[in-house]
Design a protein around this motif. Structure first.
Motif, short mmCIF file in Angstrom:
data_model
loop_
_atom_site.label_atom_id
_atom_site.label_comp_id
_atom_site.label_asym_id
_atom_site.label_seq_id
_atom_site.Cartn_x
_atom_site.Cartn_y
_atom_site.Cartn_z
N THR A 118 -11.55 -53.85 -11.09
CA THR A 118 -12.27 -54.27 -12.82
C THR A 118 -10.73 -54.42 -13.50
OG1 THR A 118 -14.52 -54.57 -12.40
CG2 THR A 118 -13.70 -54.88 -14.62
N LEU A 119 -10.88 -55.86 -14.30
CA LEU A 119 -9.16 -55.73 -15.10
C LEU A 119 -10.07 -54.79 -16.46
CD1 LEU A 119 -7.48 -59.41 -14.13
CD2 LEU A 119 -6.98 -56.62 -13.49
N PRO A 120 -8.97 -54.36 -16.68
CA PRO A 120 -9.61 -53.81 -18.46
C PRO A 120 -9.79 -55.18 -19.01
CG PRO A 120 -7.76 -52.69 -17.04
CD PRO A 120 -8.28 -53.89 -16.86
N LYS A 121 -10.03 -54.95 -20.40
CA LYS A 121 -9.66 -56.11 -21.34
C LYS A 121 -8.24 -56.05 -22.23
CE LYS A 121 -12.19 -57.56 -25.62
NZ LYS A 121 -13.52 -56.64 -26.98
N GLY A 122 -8.26 -57.26 -22.39
CA GLY A 122 -7.14 -57.41 -22.81
C GLY A 122 -5.73 -57.62 -22.09
N VAL A 123 -6.21 -56.61 -20.78
CA VAL A 123 -5.11 -56.90 -19.74
C VAL A 123 -3.49 -58.01 -19.78
CG1 VAL A 123 -5.72 -58.25 -17.43
CG2 VAL A 123 -4.58 -56.10 -17.38
N LYS A 124 -3.05 -57.80 -19.75
CA LYS A 124 -1.68 -58.88 -20.14
C LYS A 124 -0.39 -59.13 -18.60
CE LYS A 124 -1.73 -60.06 -24.29
NZ LYS A 124 -2.60 -59.12 -25.01
N ALA A 125 -1.07 -57.47 -17.63
CA ALA A 125 -0.42 -57.51 -16.65
C ALA A 125 -1.01 -56.81 -15.93
CB ALA A 125 1.64 -57.43 -16.88
N TRP A 126 -1.05 -56.95 -14.02
CA TRP A 126 -1.31 -56.21 -13.33
C TRP A 126 -1.00 -56.55 -11.77
CZ3 TRP A 126 -4.13 -58.29 -9.35
CH2 TRP A 126 -4.34 -59.36 -9.46
N PHE A 127 -1.10 -54.64 -10.85
CA PHE A 127 -0.66 -55.31 -9.46
C PHE A 127 -1.83 -54.52 -8.62
CE2 PHE A 127 2.53 -52.99 -11.39
CZ PHE A 127 2.47 -51.79 -10.55
N VAL A 128 -1.86 -54.21 -7.86
CA VAL A 128 -2.92 -53.12 -7.63
C VAL A 128 -1.91 -52.80 -6.40
CG1 VAL A 128 -5.05 -53.03 -5.50
CG2 VAL A 128 -4.89 -54.50 -7.54
N ASN A 129 -2.25 -51.00 -5.79
CA ASN A 129 -1.01 -50.04 -4.81
C ASN A 129 -2.57 -49.55 -3.93
OD1 ASN A 129 1.16 -50.88 -5.56
ND2 ASN A 129 1.39 -48.47 -6.72
N ILE A 130 -1.74 -49.87 -2.94
CA ILE A 130 -2.78 -49.63 -1.76
C ILE A 130 -1.85 -48.85 -0.55
CG2 ILE A 130 -4.03 -50.55 0.10
CD1 ILE A 130 -3.38 -53.49 -1.32
N LYS A 131 -2.46 -47.65 -0.63
CA LYS A 131 -1.67 -46.49 -0.04
C LYS A 131 -2.17 -45.88 1.89
CE LYS A 131 0.90 -43.97 -1.98
NZ LYS A 131 2.20 -43.85 -2.24
N SER A 132 -1.26 -46.27 2.79
CA SER A 132 -1.38 -45.61 3.73
C SER A 132 -0.53 -44.25 4.14
CB SER A 132 -0.73 -46.73 4.50
OG SER A 132 -0.67 -46.01 6.38
N GLY A 133 -1.04 -43.30 3.89
CA GLY A 133 0.13 -41.71 3.88
C GLY A 133 0.91 -41.62 2.74
N ILE A 134 1.88 -41.82 2.95
CA ILE A 134 2.90 -41.83 1.17
C ILE A 134 4.10 -43.21 1.76
CG2 ILE A 134 3.68 -39.69 2.08
CD1 ILE A 134 6.34 -40.75 3.43
N LEU A 135 3.44 -44.10 2.20
CA LEU A 135 3.91 -45.35 2.63
C LEU A 135 2.67 -46.22 1.24
CD1 LEU A 135 3.18 -47.15 6.29
CD2 LEU A 135 6.16 -45.76 4.46
N THR A 136 3.41 -47.27 0.50
CA THR A 136 3.21 -47.91 -0.68
C THR A 136 2.88 -50.02 -0.67
OG1 THR A 136 3.77 -46.06 -2.47
CG2 THR A 136 2.43 -48.63 -3.71
N LEU A 137 2.00 -50.37 -0.34
CA LEU A 137 1.65 -51.78 -0.67
C LEU A 137 1.13 -52.18 -1.61
CD1 LEU A 137 1.39 -54.65 1.35
CD2 LEU A 137 -0.60 -53.67 1.94
N SER A 138 2.58 -53.14 -2.38
CA SER A 138 0.94 -54.00 -3.64
C SER A 138 0.87 -55.33 -3.33
CB SER A 138 2.71 -53.75 -4.86
OG SER A 138 3.06 -51.94 -4.58
N SER A 139 -0.08 -55.79 -4.03
CA SER A 139 -0.36 -57.02 -4.14
C SER A 139 0.97 -57.57 -5.69
CB SER A 139 -1.91 -57.06 -4.78
OG SER A 139 -1.73 -56.80 -6.18
N ASP A 140 0.92 -58.83 -5.44
CA ASP A 140 1.50 -59.42 -6.21
C ASP A 140 1.65 -59.26 -7.45
OD1 ASP A 140 1.96 -60.55 -3.49
OD2 ASP A 140 2.09 -62.73 -4.67
N TYR A 141 2.77 -58.83 -8.36
CA TYR A 141 2.34 -58.29 -9.53
C TYR A 141 2.20 -59.86 -10.31
CZ TYR A 141 5.05 -57.53 -14.63
OH TYR A 141 4.29 -57.34 -15.79
N THR A 142 1.42 -59.43 -11.36
CA THR A 142 0.80 -60.95 -12.32
C THR A 142 0.85 -60.86 -13.65
OG1 THR A 142 -0.80 -61.50 -10.22
CG2 THR A 142 -1.72 -61.98 -13.02
N ASP A 143 1.91 -61.77 -14.37
CA ASP A 143 1.57 -61.63 -15.94
C ASP A 143 1.38 -63.18 -16.53
OD1 ASP A 143 3.18 -60.83 -18.01
OD2 ASP A 143 4.59 -60.46 -17.17
N LYS A 144 0.03 -62.56 -17.27
CA LYS A 144 -0.76 -64.12 -17.86
C LYS A 144 0.71 -64.18 -18.68
CE LYS A 144 -5.39 -61.93 -16.50
NZ LYS A 144 -6.30 -61.79 -17.56
#
Length: 413
Positions: A387-413
Motif C-alpha cells: 500500500t502506497l503511503p499517503k502523499g507519496v511522490k516516488a516509489w519502487f518495490v525491492n524483492i530479495k533472493s538471498g543477497i540479490l535485489t530485484l526492483s520494480s520500475d522506479y515511479t515518480d509522480k
C-alpha cells in the motif's frame, strides 16, 4: 513576381536553418551508428611492447589500437584476463568493463570476473594507464599517468560537442574503444562469441547505455548509475545539457536504446546524487529487450561499490547459462494506492519491501522510507502487494533472493 515580407523572410530563413541543422544531425547520427563496423581485431601488444600472448589463468596489461585523434594514432590501455578453465574445447563467456570518471583500467575488476569463469577486459578510456602520478602532479580526482598514445580526456559533461568535430569528441572515442575491445576479446579462441557482455560504472554506465544501441554483438549489458535522457534531469546534467541540441540529437543514449534487444540490468541506489532514478527509468523503458532493475539502498556511488554486489555477476551468469535474466516482472498495477506486482523467478524469493518518498525533487535528494510488502507464491508466479503511503511522490518495490535485489520500475509522480 513574388514579393516577400520581412516576416516571410524570417520564416523562410528559420525553415532553412532548422532543416539544415536536422540534416546535419542526421549525418552525425549516421557516423555514430557507423562505429558498429569496427569489427576488425585491433593490433595489440603487452604493456612492455612485447608480442601479445595470454594463457588461461593469466592477467595481462596490454595496449590495443584505437582511432586517430587530432590526426595522431591512439592506443587504449587495458587489463585482460582469462579464467583457469578457458580452452578451445571449453569456451568461456566474456565481459568488457568500462570505468567511471576519474577511474582507469581496473585489474581487480578483471580478477573478480575471471574468478566467476568469465574472460574479462577492463579498459581505460581517457588515455591513461593505472600507474599513479607523483603526488604533486595529481589534480582533482585525476591521479593516473598518461601514456604516449592518448586519445581525448573527458571534458566535463559533453563540453567538447561545440569545440570539437565529431571524430575528435571524447564520447566518439570512448564508444569506439568499447567496440574495439569487444572485437578484441571475441577474437580469442577460448571465448564464446555469443556470450560477451558489457558493464560500465557511472560515466562508464553512460558509455554502456550508448554502445548497446550501436554494437549489437553484445549478449547482455549492465549499465551502473549512468544512463541517458540527461538533458531532462533536474540536476547538473539538465543544467548543462538542457539547451544542448547536439547532445539531444546525436549523443543521448535514448536515441538508440530501442535498438538494444539484449537483456540489461540497471543498477543504482535511491541516494545517488549523480544520475536521477527517473532518468535511469527513461532509459530502461526505452530498450527493446528484457531488463532487470536493482536499486540497492546504501550502495553508494563508486567503482568499489559497483564491483561489490553479487547482482551483476548473478545476472550475467543467468543470461549466459539460462539464456535470460533470472527474474522477470510481468505486470505491475496501482489501483487506489494498492500496488500489485507479478513476476517469475528461477531463484527462490525471500521477502519484499516498498521503498517510497513523499518528497518532491531529484531522487537523490529525497528521504526514503521502507514499509511492509507481502510476497506470496502462486504456481510458477510470485505476487507482491503493498500500500502506497499517503502523499507519496516516488516509489519502487525491492524483492530479495538471498543477497540479490530485484526492483520494480522506479515511479515518480
Amino acid at each position: 513576381m513574388i514579393r516577400f515580407s520581412l516576416i516571410h523572410t524570417i520564416i523562410l530563413l528559420t525553415w532553412i536553418f532548422t532543416n539544415s541543422a536536422n540534416a546535419g544531425y542526421a549525418v552525425e547520427r549516421e557516423k555514430v551508428l557507423a562505429l558498429n563496423t569496427l569489427s576488425n581485431v585491433p593490433a595489440v601488444t603487452l604493456k612492455d611492447g612485447s608480442a601479445f600472448m595470454i594463457r588461461p589463468g593469466e592477467l595481462q596489461a596490454i595496449f590495443y589500437d584505437g582511432l586517430p585523434f587530432d590526426g595522431k594514432p591512439t592506443r587504449i590501455y587495458a587489463w585482460l584476463g582469462l579464467p583457469n578453465n578457458a580452452s578451445v574445447d571449453n569456451k568461456v563467456p566474456a565481459i568488457v568493463l568500462v570505468h567511471g570518471g576519474g577511474g582507469t583500467a581496473w585489474k581487480e575488476w578483471v580478477e573478480k570476473w575471471t574468478a566467476r569463469g568469465f574472460a574479462a577486459i577492463s579498459i581505460a578510456v581517457e588515455g591513461q594507464t593505472d600507474d599513479l602520478l607523483a603526488e604533486e602532479l595529481k589534480t582533482g580526482s585525476w591521479r593516473w599517468q598518461t601514456h604516449q598514445w592518448p586519445g581525448p580526456r573527458r571534458p566535463g559533461i559533453y563540453n567538447d560537442l561545440i569545440k570539437k568535430k565529431l571524430e575528435d569528441q571524447w564520447m566518439y572515442h570512448a564508444v569506439a574503444d568499447v567496440i574495439l575491445a569487444n572485437s578484441l576479446i571475441r577474437s580469442l579462441s577460448v571465448v564464446d562469441t555469443k556470450k560477451i557482455g558489457l558493464m560500465g560504472v557511472s560515466w562508464g554506465g553512460v558509455i554502456t547505455s550508448t554502445v548497446i544501441g550501436i554494437d549489437q554483438r553484445f549478449a547482455f549489458a549492465i549499465p551502473t548509475y549512468g544512463c541517458g535522457d540527461l538533458s531532462e534531469a533536474q540536476n547538473k546534467y539538465g543544467k548543462v545539457l538542457g539547451n544542448n541540441s547536439f547532445y539531444k540529437n546525436v549523443w543521448d543514449p535514448i536515441l538508440r536504446l530501442p535498438r538494444a534487444e539484449l537483456p540489461t540490468l540497471w543498477i543504482s541506489w535511491p541516494g545517488d546524487q549523480h544520475f536521477p532514478l527517473d532518468k535511469q527509468a527513461s532509459s530502461y523503458n526505452a530498450v527493446s529487450g528484457p531488463y532487470m532493475v536493482s536499486l540497492i539502498p546504501g550502495l553508494g556511488h563508486s567503482q568499489k561499490a559497483a564491483m561489490k554486489p553479487e547482482d551483476s555477476y548473478a545476472f550475467a551468469e543467468s543470461v549466459v547459462n539460462l539464456g535470460k535474466p533470472w527474474a522477470n516482472i510481468s505486470a505491475s498495477t496501482v489501483i487506489d494506492n494498492k500496488v500489485n506486482i507479478k513476476l517469475t523467478s528461477s531463484k527462490k524469493l525471500d521477502s519484499a519491501v516498498l521503498i517510497s518518498s513523499t518528497d518532491s525533487g531529484v531522487s537523490g535528494d529525497k528521504k526514503w522510507q521502507e514499509t511492509e510488502a507481502t510476497l506470496t507464491r502462486s504456481g510458477n508466479e510470485w505476487l507482491v502487494s503493498a500500500t502506497l503511503p499517503k502523499g507519496v511522490k516516488a516509489w519502487f518495490v525491492n524483492i530479495k533472493s538471498g543477497i540479490l535485489t530485484l526492483s520494480s520500475d522506479y515511479t515518480d509522480k
